[in-house]
Design a protein around this motif. Structure first.
Motif: not given
Length: 200
Positions: A108-115
């Motif tokens: 879930d890298q996109k979500t984690v990166a935004v966070a």
């Protein structure tokens, strides 16, 4: 005695940074054990319950872990390891990762990166390994997919590189990679390739 020799390559100031650093880790396993050996103050693990396929992909997990969250025994009383369930939203990740100094990704890298960016901390990606700084190239502007892990050797090598990139980032030793530069692991040809991540 061994611990003293092991960390002797770091100056007291560099070691001080690590012993006071908090790192968020998406997905547990061997990376938690690696980070402990660098004496991070707090390792905050966001994970799912262990499934059978985890036993084959990560050498840390044991048969008795299946169906529950993995447990970790801190090496010293100065190390704190917290395990929480994987959130489902950016806000959930931001809540669980508040106060960390950097985030190491896996799924879930996109979500984690935004966070991580909204929290103002670096994000170390998985698959293609690089560091995204809060004010630099955005992860969602790249074509980095979540990794497809096919063997335990790849898992161990990837997590080892991620953990050392975290050490380099916090201590200033060596030369950490920043996006768009990245490391690609090619186990078939025994190569670590330096590549540039694609942009959308």
């Amino acid at each position: 005695m061994y611990e003293k020799e092991f960390i002797s390559s770091l100056t007291p100031k560099q070691l001080h940074y690590l012993k006071n650093a908090r790192v968020g880790v998406v997905g547990g396993g061997v990376i938690v054990e690696l980070l402990q050996r660098w004496h991070f103050k707090e390792i905050r693990v966001l994970d799912v319950v262990v499934q059978l396929n985890h036993l084959y992909m990560d050498p840390f997990f044991k048969k008795e872990d299946v169906g529950r969250f993995a447990t970790y025994e801190p090496l010293t009383e100065d190390i704190c390891i917290k395990v929480s369930e994987m959130p489902e939203s950016i806000d959930g990740f931001k809540y669980e990762l508040r106060g960390v100094d950097l985030v190491i990704g896996f799924c879930d890298q996109k979500t984690v990166a935004v966070a991580a960016r909204e929290l103002g901390v670096p994000f170390i990606s998985s698959g293609l390994i690089t560091t995204f700084l809060p004010d630099g190239l955005r992860f969602e502007e790249t074509s980095i997919p979540d990794p497809i892990i096919l063997n335990p050797s790849l898992t161990s090598m990837m997590r080892s590189i991620q953990s050392f990139e975290a050490v380099k980032l916090l201590t200033g030793i060596g030369y950490p990679l920043f996006a768009p530069e990245a490391i690609k692991i090619d186990l078939l040809n025994y190569e670590l390739k330096r590549v540039r991540v694609g942009r959308l």
